[in-house]
Design an enzyme around this catalytic site. Sequence first.
Site, PDB file in Angstrom:
ATOM      1  N   HIS A  92       0.805  -1.221   0.000  1.00 13.43           N
ATOM      2  CA  HIS A  92       0.000   0.000   0.000  1.00 13.43           C
ATOM      3  C   HIS A  92       0.837   1.270   0.000  1.00 13.43           C
ATOM      4  CE1 HIS A  92      -3.551  -2.530   0.569  1.00 13.43           C
ATOM      5  NE2 HIS A  92      -4.157  -1.530  -0.020  1.00 13.43           N
ATOM      6  N   ASP A 157      -5.873   4.852   9.724  1.00 19.46           N
ATOM      7  CA  ASP A 157      -7.273   4.997   9.310  1.00 19.46           C
ATOM      8  C   ASP A 157      -7.788   3.745   8.607  1.00 19.46           C
ATOM      9  OD1 ASP A 157      -7.049   7.543  10.240  1.00 19.46           O
ATOM     10  OD2 ASP A 157      -6.969   8.496   8.263  1.00 19.46           O
ATOM     11  N   GLU A 268      -9.531  13.815  14.621  1.00 23.53           N
ATOM     12  CA  GLU A 268      -8.997  14.118  13.294  1.00 23.53           C
ATOM     13  C   GLU A 268      -9.736  15.337  12.769  1.00 23.53           C
ATOM     14  OE1 GLU A 268      -8.515  11.079  10.346  1.00 23.53           O
ATOM     15  OE2 GLU A 268      -7.317   9.796  11.672  1.00 23.53           O
TER      16      GLU A 268
HETATM   17  C1  LIG Z   1      -6.014   3.449   1.902  1.00 25.48           C
HETATM   18  C2  LIG Z   1      -4.787   3.742   2.731  1.00 25.48           C
HETATM   19  C3  LIG Z   1      -4.906   4.373   3.943  1.00 25.48           C
HETATM   20  C4  LIG Z   1      -3.790   4.626   4.721  1.00 25.48           C
HETATM   21  N1  LIG Z   1      -3.959   5.229   5.925  1.00 25.48           N
HETATM   22  C5  LIG Z   1      -2.893   5.453   6.717  1.00 25.48           C
HETATM   23  C6  LIG Z   1      -3.051   6.039   7.980  1.00 25.48           C
HETATM   24  O1  LIG Z   1      -4.146   6.392   8.387  1.00 25.48           O
HETATM   25  N2  LIG Z   1      -1.950   6.230   8.750  1.00 25.48           N
HETATM   26  C7  LIG Z   1      -0.712   5.827   8.340  1.00 25.48           C
HETATM   27  O2  LIG Z   1       0.234   5.966   9.103  1.00 25.48           O
HETATM   28  N3  LIG Z   1      -0.538   5.286   7.135  1.00 25.48           N
HETATM   29  C8  LIG Z   1      -1.600   5.100   6.308  1.00 25.48           C
HETATM   30  N4  LIG Z   1      -1.409   4.547   5.084  1.00 25.48           N
HETATM   31  C9  LIG Z   1      -0.034   4.342   4.609  1.00 25.48           C
HETATM   32  C10 LIG Z   1       0.535   3.017   5.057  1.00 25.48           C
HETATM   33  O3  LIG Z   1       0.825   3.023   6.431  1.00 25.48           O
HETATM   34  C11 LIG Z   1       1.852   2.769   4.332  1.00 25.48           C
HETATM   35  O4  LIG Z   1       1.648   2.796   2.956  1.00 25.48           O
HETATM   36  C12 LIG Z   1       2.432   1.433   4.723  1.00 25.48           C
HETATM   37  O5  LIG Z   1       3.696   1.318   4.134  1.00 25.48           O
HETATM   38  C13 LIG Z   1       1.531   0.376   4.205  1.00 25.48           C
HETATM   39  O6  LIG Z   1       1.828  -0.859   4.741  1.00 25.48           O
HETATM   40  P1  LIG Z   1       2.049  -2.077   3.755  1.00 25.48           P
HETATM   41  O7  LIG Z   1       1.937  -3.269   4.601  1.00 25.48           O
HETATM   42  O8  LIG Z   1       1.175  -2.023   2.569  1.00 25.48           O
HETATM   43  O9  LIG Z   1       3.561  -1.798   3.354  1.00 25.48           O
HETATM   44  P2  LIG Z   1       4.299  -1.907   1.956  1.00 25.48           P
HETATM   45  O10 LIG Z   1       3.817  -0.850   1.062  1.00 25.48           O
HETATM   46  O11 LIG Z   1       4.208  -3.306   1.465  1.00 25.48           O
HETATM   47  O12 LIG Z   1       5.786  -1.595   2.440  1.00 25.48           O
HETATM   48  C14 LIG Z   1       6.160  -0.321   2.905  1.00 25.48           C
HETATM   49  C15 LIG Z   1       7.670  -0.282   3.181  1.00 25.48           C
HETATM   50  O13 LIG Z   1       7.976  -1.095   4.301  1.00 25.48           O
HETATM   51  C16 LIG Z   1       8.806  -2.174   3.937  1.00 25.48           C
HETATM   52  N5  LIG Z   1       8.265  -3.345   4.627  1.00 25.48           N
HETATM   53  C17 LIG Z   1       7.104  -3.998   4.405  1.00 25.48           C
HETATM   54  N6  LIG Z   1       6.953  -4.995   5.284  1.00 25.48           N
HETATM   55  C18 LIG Z   1       8.052  -4.980   6.078  1.00 25.48           C
HETATM   56  C19 LIG Z   1       8.483  -5.762   7.180  1.00 25.48           C
HETATM   57  N7  LIG Z   1       7.772  -6.789   7.639  1.00 25.48           N
HETATM   58  N8  LIG Z   1       9.668  -5.452   7.752  1.00 25.48           N
HETATM   59  C20 LIG Z   1      10.416  -4.422   7.314  1.00 25.48           C
HETATM   60  N9  LIG Z   1      10.052  -3.655   6.274  1.00 25.48           N
HETATM   61  C21 LIG Z   1       8.883  -3.933   5.664  1.00 25.48           C
HETATM   62  C22 LIG Z   1       8.722  -2.283   2.429  1.00 25.48           C
HETATM   63  O14 LIG Z   1       9.896  -2.811   1.862  1.00 25.48           O
HETATM   64  C23 LIG Z   1       8.514  -0.836   2.038  1.00 25.48           C
HETATM   65  O15 LIG Z   1       9.733  -0.154   1.999  1.00 25.48           O
HETATM   66  C24 LIG Z   1      -2.514   4.285   4.260  1.00 25.48           C
HETATM   67  C25 LIG Z   1      -2.369   3.669   3.016  1.00 25.48           C
HETATM   68  C26 LIG Z   1      -3.489   3.393   2.264  1.00 25.48           C
HETATM   69  C27 LIG Z   1      -3.323   2.757   0.930  1.00 25.48           C
END
Ligand SMILES: Cc1cc2nc3c(=O)[nH]c(=O)nc-3n(C[C@H](O)[C@H](O)[C@H](O)COP(=O)(O)OP(=O)(O)OC[C@H]3O[C@@H](n4cnc5c(N)ncnc54)[C@H](O)[C@@H]3O)c2cc1C
Length: 527
Positions: A92, A157, A268
Amino acid sequence: MEFVIFCTRFIVLVLLLTVSSPCKFIQSPMDFGPLKLLQSTTSASLDFGRIFFNSPSAVLRPQSPREISQLLNFLQTSSLSKVTVAARGAGHSIHGQAQALNGIVVEMDSLPTSIKIHKKGDGESGFSYADVSGGTLWVELLMESLKEGLSPRSWTDYLYLTIGGTLSNAGISGQTFKYGPQISNVLQLDVITGKGELVTCSPTRSSELFYAVLGGLGQFGIITSARILLQDAPQKVRWVRAFYDDFQKFIKDQELLISMADMVDYVEGFMVLNEQSLHSSSTAFPSQLGFIQQLQSGSSDVYYCIEFAVHYSSEKESNVDHVLEEISKKLNFMPNFIYSVQIPYLDFLNRVRAEEMSLRRRGLWDVSHPWLNMFVPRSGIIQFRDLLLETISPSTFEGPLLIYPILRDKWNSNTSAVLPESSPAGENILYIVGMLQSANPNTCSSKCLQGLLQKNRRLVEGATHPQIGAKQYLPHYTQEAQWRDHFGSSWDRFLVRKSEFDPLSILAPGQAIFNRKYQDSVNNYVI
Ligand SMILES: Cc1cc2nc3c(=O)[nH]c(=O)nc-3n(C[C@H](O)[C@H](O)[C@H](O)COP(=O)(O)OP(=O)(O)OC[C@H]3O[C@@H](n4cnc5c(N)ncnc54)[C@H](O)[C@@H]3O)c2cc1C
Ligand SMILES: *[C@@H]1O[C@H](CO)[C@@H](O)[C@H](O)[C@H]1NC(C)=O
């Protein structure tokens, strides 16, 4: 440079290692024990942003943390390799942060999900917590902990994000003012460093690694398990929205609300730029007919909405109405423009899922998302708001535009997370501004998307100028000088941590902070 993968369903892993010359590789297959690399899939080069599409050479779907450790160990000791590794949580990210161009993507969702709830009183611990695997979604942890009447304290969120993914950033939402970000609510981590070492770390055990990884943008290790603090979960919440036509009154009331942490559980707020922004603020309420016309017939072009919530906890159960009355008396919203609903705690936390489903039905979820998030010092928030309104096109902005205050002292400065440099006056209040824009393919072509990204860059330039002093959250930069500026006084610490935990810069190449190094001889790193 790439791997050649002989891929049948249960392939023997054969890894062809690259040599220094980018286009040639050594033709000596290395047997890699039980580890299976798979051919790259579309999802491994895709993220929520749909702006970057970098393909890896291979995908690992580990069945255990040990397999990740084996992979990193192997890359560590094999000289002449320029292969990088990105953990992919839920993908994400916006700017390809979980992608690995020509490297290996480790899909964290393939690790067996493990969630163990420890209730206060079991064993010696004085509080409740969960041990949860790194690829688990927050929503899965919520469901499991609710069965015990418990829940994490600090949220994002949206809940379909992984534990490891948000802890690599910060994890913020309307509870952050009260409990700090998610990274302030972690007791212990299991991490595999870039060197392939499996380390259990905490504030008292390998603490340098623990703090490095929290907010560390995936640069120091892969989180395979986390111990998350839990609290008693309420059954229901009262969720309130109050509207403002004056920005100063809006922020003054937000700041008042976060000073009442004994009564308020979530704060918020968002800007109402156009009719669309009311619909896109997750669950639409108020939904009374005429509400929008009433607002539009007012004198202002832009309105603001504060959103706060009060939990029905056992102590407050009987007097939430009273608490609400107490609070509203102190607020300065437009007369009568206050609305509330009472909903189950789960539905409240999972509110963005409803919005996702609605956008999916309309084909508006899997679109490009030129999102931008900034932490803005309180001293610069008015100037930032002006810059924002000058830069974006309010009438066509699609998606929520969040603004809410958080408190610096709820963040641990030992973590790698970056906030604005602290002010000489010791100001504790900061604002998070989330510009969560969608590029609707029906109205916004690729040229239009480029335009939106360009505006974001201008906004970042203006807002990070010392006059405002903002920092990006979920930062995206491409040049080392920009990263140096971003980290500011913590850059040196970040470098030291990198050289200690991932000296060859194998991990999370999609963040574009470091270039992969390789060894031309045992102790001789070449960039
Ligand atoms: C609809 C939506 C709403 C959101 N709302 C919020 C919010 O309210 N508050 C907020 O803080 N963020 C929010 N986000 C952002 C979100 O926290 C970040 O995009 C986060 O990186 C998403 O987590 P992911 O598991 O998809 O990570 P990924 O996108 O898969 O990875 C993010 C980064 O972390 C690394 N990574 C992934 N897993 C691990 C692991 N296990 N160990 C070490 N590194 C790792 C990856 O290599 C990459 O660099 C939102 C995103 C979306 C799409
Ligand atoms: C930061 O880390 C140092 C060294 O590990 C430790 O002594 C200190 O207590 C930590 N600070 C906080 C706020 O955790």
